[in-house]
Each structure stands twice: as structure tokens, then as C-alpha cells.
Design an enzyme around this catalytic site. Structure first.
Site, short mmCIF file in Angstrom:
data_model
loop_
_atom_site.label_atom_id
_atom_site.label_comp_id
_atom_site.label_asym_id
_atom_site.label_seq_id
_atom_site.Cartn_x
_atom_site.Cartn_y
_atom_site.Cartn_z
CD GLN A 110 -1.15 0.02 3.74
OE1 GLN A 110 -1.66 -1.07 3.99
NE2 GLN A 110 -1.39 1.11 4.46
CG HIS B 29 -3.46 -2.46 9.31
ND1 HIS B 29 -3.25 -1.64 8.22
CD2 HIS B 29 -2.79 -3.62 9.03
CE1 HIS B 29 -2.49 -2.26 7.33
NE2 HIS B 29 -2.20 -3.46 7.80
CB CYS C 68 -4.92 -1.05 5.37
SG CYS C 68 -5.88 -0.07 6.55
CG ASN D 204 0.02 -6.23 6.76
OD1 ASN D 204 -0.81 -5.40 6.39
ND2 ASN D 204 0.82 -6.00 7.79
#
Length: 348
Positions: free
Chosen positions: A140, A281, A146, A312
Site C-alpha cells: 500500500q 488496520h 489498507c 498484510n
């Protein structure tokens, strides 16, 4: 004039070499800079980053000496303070969690598209990466997007499961065009799902590539959708068993508290905290397992330790090739780091 300049250059090189011998951390830092392609504007900024790196390495080594079951590392965030890291890398929700939970739109779901409830016991372990339903880890950048990456990973997963093709989809379309969210300043996965529903799909990453900044919506691309969804469903909050059942069927979007020093410099093993349930997040659960019971052995740690496989969006240089193994059944209703508070997944 050339001769003094040359002598001065030799002097500078000599001084730097001497300093490196005196300060081994400087040599380590320069190797780290080379490894991560890091350049700084001037010597003053480099020295400031060196001191931050030095403090972070000292904390990493102190933590790792405690043998907590997982390890920290001087990864690509090692030249950032935790305050800088939090400001750059987190972007879940421009509002408070309480406001989000009370928003009626978060409950949107096309009931006719809902699958029948699966009453079978879920398998002991699932890894959607091995089943071909997870695209490579993305990055990102310095953008709080996110929420878009989490939602897109879940949509990519269900599309592969239903249609047999893994298509990398566009996070940038969400960042630029989802008016309900605020791009790099944050958003919710539910808003991303609703945008895809209303737009009747999302285009590919190749057609609308990621830029890592807020941009003007490329309106013509909205009509070039590659994958669509019929709705989405919220998993019962504060229930890891329900999250497990959902993750056994497909990748699931979740929110977590990822703002700690330990998240910033996570380097491997089953993450056991500490962390809070203050969500900041968006990530994606792409499976689960138990150490000592998995064929690929990526669990690590003590045998019998249960974990979530969490994708992630900080690039493959972070964590375990871009993933964190997060402790499962940690004895708190919200799940470790709040992972069971707001899970949701798209349906086709």
C-alpha cells in the site's frame, strides 16, 4: 583546483571508514539502507535515521533475547519511530469504531445471494494460498488504503473459489472512486464491498494500477469491471469459532490493532501480542492452522499453538513474506488484536 578536491574526497572516505570501524551500527545501517534501497535528502537526515535505527535495533535485540515465541527484525520500517509508522501505514476507518458499528449500511447483504449455512465441522487447518485463491502480497506504500487491500483480497479469493481464476483487482479504483471512503485517509472494508456492488464490479489491477496516492476517479474504467459480487456478510462479532467457520470457506476481511512496535518490526513466529482491540488496520485472514500440525511447517513456535494466517499489505519484505501468523483462541472475546470484532466477507 582538482588536486585539493581529490584530497578532500580521500579525507571524507577515510573518516567514514574510521567511523564505521568505531561504530559498527553505522556499517549495519548502511547495509540495511542498501538492502532496502533507502536514500536520504542529506547527511543530517541520514544521521537522524541512524539514531532511530539504532534505538529500534536495540529494542529488537532486547525483545528477541526474551524468547517470547516470536521474533522481531530490523525490517524496512526500522528507520521509523512508532509514531511515524502509525501515521504512514494505518488507515482503517476515518471515524471511530463505535460510529462504524452503529452505521446501518455496514449490515448490507443481498440475502438471496447468501450461501446455505455450513453445519459441517471446519477442517483443522486451511490455507487458501495453497489452494490458489490468494494473489501475491501487495504494498500500500505511504497511503492509508489498507481497507481497500483487505476488501480486494477477499474479493479475489471468492472469485477464484467460485470461478476458478485468480484475478488481481484494482485497489486504486476504490481509493479514487469510492466517495464514501476517503482514499489514503482511511475507509472500511464494508464500504468497499458496497462500492463494488453498486458499480457492478471492480476492474483489474493492470487496467487501473495502484499509485499509492489519492487521484481523480478514472470514470471510464468504472464500466470495465472484471469481477462483481452480489453482497457481503458480517461474521458474528466476538466469535472466533464463527470467524473460523467463515475462513474455512473463503478469505475474510478483518480489522486489527497493528499500531504497536511489535507489529511494526514483526519478523516471524506466532504473534502473541501485546496489542489492544482498538482497530486501526485492515488485513485479510487467508487461513488458519496449528503449530506442529501443518505440512508446510510455517507455524513455528511451540507445538499445538493455534494461529490465523493473515495477509498484510506492507509488501513481501515485512513479516513472513508479507504475512503474520496471529495467535488464535487467545482467551479474549474480541480475538487477539481485535481480529474477531469486525470480520466480513463478500458473496457471489
Amino acid at each position: 583546483m582538482a588536486k585539493p578536491s581529490f584530497l578532500f574526497l580521500l579525507f571524507v572516505i577515510s573518516v567514514c571508514t574510521t567511523l564505521a570501524r568505531i561504530d559498527p551500527m553505522l556499517e549495519r545501517f548502511e547495509q540495511w539502507m542498501s538492502r532496502h534501497g533507502r536514500l536520504y535528502a542529506d547527511a543530517g537526515e541520514k544521521n537522524r535515521r541512524l539514531e532511530i535505527y539504532r534505538r529500534n535495533v536495540e529494542l529488537v535485540e532486547t525483545f528477541n533475547a526474551m524468547s517470547t515465541g516470536y521474533k522481531l527484525a530490523d525490517n524496512k520500517f526500522a528507520d521509523l519511530t512508532n509514531e511515524e509508522f502509525r501515521a504512514k501505514m494505518l488507515g482503517f476507518g476515518p471515524q471511530s469504531r463505535a460510529e462504524h458499528i452503529s452505521t446501518p449500511s455496514t449490515m448490507t447483504c443481498v440475502e438471496r445471494a447468501m450461501p446455505e449455512e455450513n453445519t459441517d465441522d471446519p477442517p483443522k487447518s486451511v490455507d487458501w494460498r495453497a489452494k490458489g485463491a490468494v494473489a501475491p502480497v501487495k504494498n500500500q506504500g505511504n497511503c492509508g488504503s489498507c481497507w481497500a487491500f483487505s476488501a480486494v483480497a477477499a474479493i479475489e479469493g471468492i472469485n477464484q473459489i467460485k470461478n476458478g481464476e485468480l484475478v488481481s483487482l484494482s485497489e486504486q479504483e476504490l481509493v479514487d472512486c469510492d466517495a464514501e471512503a476517503v482514499g489514503c485517509a482511511g475507509g472500511y472494508m464494508s464500504w468497499a464491498f458496497e462500492f463494488v456492488m453498486k458499480n457492478r464490479g471492480l476492474t483489474t489491477e493492470g487496467n487501473y494500477p495502484y499509485q499509492g496516492t489519492n487521484g481523480a476517479c478514472q470514470t471510464p474504467k468504472l464500466k470495465e469491471s472484471a469481477v462483481s459480487i452480489a453482497g457481503y456478510r458480517n461474521v458474528t462479532p466476538n466469535s472466533e469459532p464463527e470467524l473460523l467457520r467463515a475462513a474455512a470457506a473463503q478469505p475474510v476481511s478483518v480489522a486489527v490493532d497493528a499500531g504497536s512496535f511489535m507489529w511494526q518490526l514483526y519478523g516471524g513466529g506466532v504473534f502473541t501480542g501485546p496489542c489492544s482491540a482498538d482497530l486501526n488496520h485492515g488485513v485479510t485472514v487467508v487461513g488458519y492452522g496449528e503449530t506442529g500440525a501443518d505440512a508446510d511447517g510455517d507455524g513455528g513456535g511451540e507445538p499445538g499453538q493455534k494461529y490465523w494466517i493473515v495477509k498484510n499489505s506492507w509488501g513481501p519484505e515485512w513479516g513472513v513474506d508479507g504475512y503474520v501468523l496471529l495467535q488464535r483462541d487467545a482467551g479474549v472475546a474480541s480475538g487477539l488484536c481485535g481480529i474477531a470484532l469486525l470480520p466480513s466477507y463478500p458473496v457471489m
